[in-house]
Write a protein that holds these residues in place. Structure first.
Motif, PDB file in Angstrom:
ATOM      1  N   PRO A  75      -9.181  23.992  22.633  1.00  0.00           N
ATOM      2  CA  PRO A  75      -9.963  22.882  22.082  1.00  0.00           C
ATOM      3  C   PRO A  75     -11.457  23.178  22.011  1.00  0.00           C
ATOM      4  O   PRO A  75     -12.136  22.711  21.096  1.00  0.00           O
ATOM      5  CB  PRO A  75      -9.677  21.728  23.060  1.00  0.00           C
ATOM      6  N   GLY A  76     -11.987  23.911  22.989  1.00  0.00           N
ATOM      7  CA  GLY A  76     -13.414  24.253  22.929  1.00  0.00           C
ATOM      8  C   GLY A  76     -13.738  25.059  21.692  1.00  0.00           C
ATOM      9  O   GLY A  76     -14.763  24.842  21.037  1.00  0.00           O
ATOM     10  N   ALA A  77     -12.860  25.994  21.368  1.00  0.00           N
ATOM     11  CA  ALA A  77     -13.063  26.809  20.174  1.00  0.00           C
ATOM     12  C   ALA A  77     -13.013  25.958  18.912  1.00  0.00           C
ATOM     13  O   ALA A  77     -13.849  26.108  18.009  1.00  0.00           O
ATOM     14  CB  ALA A  77     -12.006  27.915  20.116  1.00  0.00           C
ATOM     15  N   VAL A  78     -12.039  25.059  18.851  1.00  0.00           N
ATOM     16  CA  VAL A  78     -11.910  24.188  17.680  1.00  0.00           C
ATOM     17  C   VAL A  78     -13.171  23.356  17.487  1.00  0.00           C
ATOM     18  O   VAL A  78     -13.642  23.163  16.365  1.00  0.00           O
ATOM     19  CB  VAL A  78     -10.671  23.275  17.831  1.00  0.00           C
ATOM     20  N   HIS A  79     -13.742  22.879  18.594  1.00  0.00           N
ATOM     21  CA  HIS A  79     -14.928  22.024  18.499  1.00  0.00           C
ATOM     22  C   HIS A  79     -16.134  22.731  17.891  1.00  0.00           C
ATOM     23  O   HIS A  79     -17.041  22.082  17.369  1.00  0.00           O
ATOM     24  CB  HIS A  79     -15.307  21.509  19.891  1.00  0.00           C
ATOM     25  N   LEU A  80     -16.182  24.037  17.958  1.00  0.00           N
ATOM     26  CA  LEU A  80     -17.321  24.772  17.410  1.00  0.00           C
ATOM     27  C   LEU A  80     -17.391  24.726  15.886  1.00  0.00           C
ATOM     28  O   LEU A  80     -18.458  24.921  15.296  1.00  0.00           O
ATOM     29  CB  LEU A  80     -17.258  26.249  17.819  1.00  0.00           C
ATOM     30  N   LEU A  81     -16.259  24.484  15.246  1.00  0.00           N
ATOM     31  CA  LEU A  81     -16.143  24.809  13.825  1.00  0.00           C
ATOM     32  C   LEU A  81     -17.158  24.116  12.923  1.00  0.00           C
ATOM     33  O   LEU A  81     -17.738  24.744  12.039  1.00  0.00           O
ATOM     34  CB  LEU A  81     -14.720  24.512  13.330  1.00  0.00           C
ATOM     35  N   ASN A  82     -17.392  22.823  13.100  1.00  0.00           N
ATOM     36  CA  ASN A  82     -18.282  22.130  12.176  1.00  0.00           C
ATOM     37  C   ASN A  82     -19.697  22.709  12.220  1.00  0.00           C
ATOM     38  O   ASN A  82     -20.331  22.924  11.189  1.00  0.00           O
ATOM     39  CB  ASN A  82     -18.320  20.630  12.485  1.00  0.00           C
ATOM     40  N   GLY A  83     -20.188  22.980  13.434  1.00  0.00           N
ATOM     41  CA  GLY A  83     -21.512  23.581  13.549  1.00  0.00           C
ATOM     42  C   GLY A  83     -21.563  24.982  12.970  1.00  0.00           C
ATOM     43  O   GLY A  83     -22.578  25.395  12.388  1.00  0.00           O
ATOM     44  N   LEU A  84     -20.471  25.732  13.125  1.00  0.00           N
ATOM     45  CA  LEU A  84     -20.438  27.086  12.563  1.00  0.00           C
ATOM     46  C   LEU A  84     -20.379  27.048  11.038  1.00  0.00           C
ATOM     47  O   LEU A  84     -20.991  27.887  10.363  1.00  0.00           O
ATOM     48  CB  LEU A  84     -19.252  27.865  13.127  1.00  0.00           C
ATOM     49  N   TYR A  85     -19.657  26.071  10.487  1.00  0.00           N
ATOM     50  CA  TYR A  85     -19.649  25.946   9.020  1.00  0.00           C
ATOM     51  C   TYR A  85     -21.034  25.568   8.493  1.00  0.00           C
ATOM     52  O   TYR A  85     -21.423  25.970   7.393  1.00  0.00           O
ATOM     53  CB  TYR A  85     -18.603  24.924   8.570  1.00  0.00           C
ATOM     54  N   ASP A  86     -21.780  24.800   9.271  1.00  0.00           N
ATOM     55  CA  ASP A  86     -23.155  24.492   8.881  1.00  0.00           C
ATOM     56  C   ASP A  86     -23.957  25.781   8.757  1.00  0.00           C
ATOM     57  O   ASP A  86     -24.714  25.976   7.794  1.00  0.00           O
ATOM     58  CB  ASP A  86     -23.777  23.560   9.919  1.00  0.00           C
ATOM     59  N   ALA A  87     -23.788  26.695   9.724  1.00  0.00           N
ATOM     60  CA  ALA A  87     -24.483  27.983   9.673  1.00  0.00           C
ATOM     61  C   ALA A  87     -23.991  28.827   8.503  1.00  0.00           C
ATOM     62  O   ALA A  87     -24.791  29.442   7.786  1.00  0.00           O
ATOM     63  CB  ALA A  87     -24.290  28.727  10.988  1.00  0.00           C
ATOM     64  N   LYS A  88     -22.687  28.859   8.292  1.00  0.00           N
ATOM     65  CA  LYS A  88     -22.131  29.658   7.198  1.00  0.00           C
ATOM     66  C   LYS A  88     -22.671  29.195   5.846  1.00  0.00           C
ATOM     67  O   LYS A  88     -23.145  30.002   5.035  1.00  0.00           O
ATOM     68  CB  LYS A  88     -20.599  29.541   7.201  1.00  0.00           C
ATOM     69  N   LEU A  89     -22.628  27.891   5.597  1.00  0.00           N
ATOM     70  CA  LEU A  89     -23.008  27.386   4.281  1.00  0.00           C
ATOM     71  C   LEU A  89     -24.508  27.425   4.047  1.00  0.00           C
ATOM     72  O   LEU A  89     -24.955  27.494   2.900  1.00  0.00           O
ATOM     73  CB  LEU A  89     -22.470  25.964   4.085  1.00  0.00           C
ATOM     74  N   ASP A  90     -25.302  27.395   5.121  1.00  0.00           N
ATOM     75  CA  ASP A  90     -26.756  27.508   4.974  1.00  0.00           C
ATOM     76  C   ASP A  90     -27.250  28.918   5.247  1.00  0.00           C
ATOM     77  O   ASP A  90     -28.446  29.147   5.401  1.00  0.00           O
ATOM     78  CB  ASP A  90     -27.467  26.511   5.896  1.00  0.00           C
ATOM     79  N   HIS A  91     -26.331  29.876   5.347  1.00  0.00           N
ATOM     80  CA  HIS A  91     -26.655  31.309   5.427  1.00  0.00           C
ATOM     81  C   HIS A  91     -27.536  31.634   6.630  1.00  0.00           C
ATOM     82  O   HIS A  91     -28.593  32.259   6.501  1.00  0.00           O
ATOM     83  CB  HIS A  91     -27.329  31.781   4.135  1.00  0.00           C
ATOM     84  N   GLN A  92     -27.081  31.230   7.825  1.00  0.00           N
ATOM     85  CA  GLN A  92     -27.827  31.503   9.044  1.00  0.00           C
ATOM     86  C   GLN A  92     -27.029  32.426   9.968  1.00  0.00           C
ATOM     87  O   GLN A  92     -25.829  32.234  10.155  1.00  0.00           O
ATOM     88  CB  GLN A  92     -28.149  30.192   9.763  1.00  0.00           C
ATOM     89  N   PRO A  93     -27.684  33.434  10.567  1.00  0.00           N
ATOM     90  CA  PRO A  93     -26.971  34.360  11.453  1.00  0.00           C
ATOM     91  C   PRO A  93     -26.662  33.734  12.808  1.00  0.00           C
ATOM     92  O   PRO A  93     -27.569  33.408  13.576  1.00  0.00           O
ATOM     93  CB  PRO A  93     -27.947  35.529  11.591  1.00  0.00           C
ATOM     94  N   VAL A  94     -25.399  33.563  13.095  1.00  0.00           N
ATOM     95  CA  VAL A  94     -24.956  32.975  14.360  1.00  0.00           C
ATOM     96  C   VAL A  94     -23.788  33.804  14.897  1.00  0.00           C
ATOM     97  O   VAL A  94     -22.881  34.169  14.136  1.00  0.00           O
ATOM     98  CB  VAL A  94     -24.522  31.507  14.189  1.00  0.00           C
ATOM     99  N   VAL A  95     -23.835  34.110  16.177  1.00  0.00           N
ATOM    100  CA  VAL A  95     -22.723  34.781  16.849  1.00  0.00           C
ATOM    101  C   VAL A  95     -22.081  33.793  17.813  1.00  0.00           C
ATOM    102  O   VAL A  95     -22.766  33.217  18.668  1.00  0.00           O
ATOM    103  CB  VAL A  95     -23.188  36.042  17.601  1.00  0.00           C
ATOM    104  N   ALA A  96     -20.785  33.578  17.657  1.00  0.00           N
ATOM    105  CA  ALA A  96     -20.020  32.705  18.538  1.00  0.00           C
ATOM    106  C   ALA A  96     -19.144  33.559  19.443  1.00  0.00           C
ATOM    107  O   ALA A  96     -18.460  34.471  18.965  1.00  0.00           O
ATOM    108  CB  ALA A  96     -19.160  31.744  17.727  1.00  0.00           C
TER     109      ALA A  96
END
Length: 601
Positions: A75-96
């Motif tokens: 569940p912790g991993a699933v919870h990350l997704l919305n914030g990670l999609y924000d980074a993906k769509l706005d082209h920001q480098p993020v390591v999870a």
């Protein structure tokens, strides 16, 4: 040294000194390593993994560094997704970094076991499960190199038992071993010289050039200004490009699109040449009609070049470097009539904004006034964040950025929720700068209120002066969707979906140990802002605002106007809606009367 210790050491070598993370047994090994790391990298605990991912995205946006977040398995991993999609769509480098069940249990339908590599395959440019301690080094290095190169998300999955094994900093020199290094450099990307000349020809031949810039032009401010001066152009800004140019330049027309300015709209609808720089603004209805304008575009991503408007010159390259190469080829336009018209339109629009903000109905605060009154009070060097909702309209239109100010929001995903965590991450990164967030009551209820507990926990880091301010627009309505229902669906507000509880946000802030300021009178807006900006410690400023002030677009399209009128006939408060909408639109016509512009008196 355990693998978990080595992971944190490698993060440190990559310049990561702060990880936004929430604990769980799937990352127990990592938690022990954080304790041994003694604060470098620092473990920052939000109230929810999604908030940690938003914070990592904001860290990347405001610092230019890689943002890093961490969560447990399942569940912790699933919870990350919305914030990670924000980074993906706005082209920001993020390591999870994500935990996983022990290798021995995988495939057994074990508790919290999900296929994490499948889960993260769409949001990530790189996903890898670490199955051997000697693999960890190159997986971390490749994740960072990929995140930086692709300007996106990379995900590292580390099973719990791997975290606890002995680290292997240098793999044995055998077949299959890989030896990687820490390090990356920004390439100098330039278009073909023939394409540069083609672009210059199109721009030099244009008589009415309109420029549209996005976040890709963020490091090219001087070059954008020089190009605009040579071409006699005005410059409109996509929301993610707000900080590219200060709004006090007379030819900056402000935002574009549904929540854009009339000056931007008039410029784009009447130009003969469109020059887009570092933007993937997607809404064709707010761009020139196909065939009415010639086009030149600069974008670093060749996959995105020329897919928003038909272009004659496709300049694939970094905005700053490409403009440097292009500028010597541009001719200075002698006829400044087009530029002068744009500057008159900007002055007219500024007066429209002031007039609209000054209209208060039935003693309620006009939400536009909250932003309008703040604008001249903005502290130098402040960082502004916004959530998604009707307050975004006023954040985009009424706040005038000066040089040195920063601003961002969830641009492409346009999700609810990031306004507060963006502000928190900005304050962690820049404790000596004022940070102000605009948040609707819907988003604040969704998750922002919980993060006030995070602010309280780290008050020694986030408090003091300059301030961290959360402005909450309390209208008891999911207001942006309400207006979308009226204009796009043609039906009235549905209270069952749109009404939200009236919560005393300022008192809640005081309950958790922060400052709270409440304002419900139009005459009290300025005093509320002064108290927030000049006091000490984090503060929630609650403005009780009128929910029926329409976010009027720059031009009303026939179908949307027809549907809005149809919806209004069914509204219980249709008389009040009509009065507000009519008076808001009327000031626009008044300001366009002859003699209203000070330069023409």
């Amino acid at each position: 040294m355990k693998v978990a210790d080595y992971v944190l050491d490698r993060l440190r070598q990559w310049g990561v000194h702060r990880v936004f993370a929430y604990p769980g047994d799937g990352i127990n090994g990592m938690l022990g390593a954080f304790e041994r790391a003694q604060g470098d990298p620092e473990f920052i605990q939000p109230r929810h993994e999604e908030m940690g991912a938003f914070m990592a995205c904001a860290h990347a946006k405001f610092t230019g560094e890689v943002g890093c977040c961490m969560a447990t398995s399942g569940p912790g991993a699933v919870h990350l997704l919305n914030g990670l999609y924000d980074a993906k769509l706005d082209h920001q480098p993020v390591v999870a970094i994500v935990g996983q069940q022990k290798r021995i249990s995988q495939g057994a339908h074990y508790q919290q076991e999900i296929a994490l590599d499948n889960l993260f395959s769409d949001v990530s440019e790189f996903v890898q499960v670490c199955m051997h301690p000697a693999q960890v080094r190159h997986v971390i290095d490749r994740a960072f190199k990929t995140a930086l190169t692709e300007r996106g998300v990379a995900t590292i999955i580390i099973p719990e038992d791997i975290q606890e094994e002995k680290a292997v900093p240098s793999p044995p020199k055998t077949h299959g071993a890989v030896y990687s290094s820490v390090g990356w450099s920004q390439p100098r990307l330039l278009p073909d010289e023939a394409e540069l000349r083609r672009a210059a020809d199109v721009l030099n031949e244009g008589r009415k050039v309109a420029m549209l810039v996005g976040q890709g032009a963020a490091h090219a401010t001087a070059e954008v200004v020089e190009a605009a001066e040579k071409l006699g152009a005005g410059v409109a800004k996509a929301l993610l490009g707000r900080e590219v140019l200060p709004d006090d330049l007379p030819f900056v027309t402000g935002p574009v699109g549904l929540l854009g300015s009339k000056a931007s709209d008039d410029m784009l609808m009447n130009c003969d040449t469109l020059f887009m720089i570092g933007s993937s603004f997607p809404y064709a209805e707010w761009l020139p009609d196909e065939g009415s304008a010639r086009g030149v575009e600069i974008d670093i991503d060749g996959r995105m070049i020329g897919i928003r408007y038909p272009m004659e010159a496709h300049l694939v390259g970094d905005a700053k470097e490409t403009l440097k190469a292009l500028l010597p080829l541009l001719e200075t336009k002698q006829d400044r009539g087009w530029r002068e018209k744009i500057e008159r339109d900007v002055r007219t629009w500024d007066r429209v904004l002031a007039d609209r903000a000054g209209q208060h109905f039935d003693g309620k605060i006009n939400p536009q006034a909250v932003a309008h009154v703040l604008s001249p009070k903005l502290p130098d060097g402040c960082i502004l964040t916004a959530d998604s909702g009707s307050a975004t309209n006023w954040w985009a239109r009424q706040l005038k950025l000066r040089a040195g100010m920063r601003a961002s929001l969830s641009g492409t995903l346009a999700t609810m929720g990031p306004g507060v965590p963006y502000a928190i991450a900005a304050k962690f990164a820049f404790p000596d700068r004022p940070v102000i967030a605009f948040v609707g009551d819907g988003a604040f209820q969704m998750n922002g209120m919980n993060e006030m507990i995070t602010v309280r926990r780290y008050a020694d880091r986030l408090g003091g002066s300059p301030p961290l301010v959360f402005a909450v627009f309390n209208n008891q309505d999911l207001n942006q969707v309400t207006w979308e229902q009226r204009a796009m669906g043609g039906f009235p507000k549905f209270p069952g979906s749109q009404d939200i509880p009236d919560i005393p946000y300022a008192r809640y802030a005081e309950l958790v140990g922060l400052r709270g300021i409440y304002c419900e009178e139009p005459d009290g807006i300025g005093a509320a802002w002064d108290e927030a900006l000049h006091g000490s410690g984090p503060v929630v400023v609650e403005f009780k605002v009128d929910a029926e002030i329409p976010p009027i677009p720059p031009h009303i399209m026939y179908e949307q106007g027809k549907k809005a009128a149809k919806a209004e006939l069914k509204e219980p408060e249709k008389a009040g809606l009509a009065v507000r909408g009519f008076r808001q639109k009327l000031v626009e016509f008044y300001e366009q009367l002859p003699g209203r512009d000070s330069a023409s008196r």
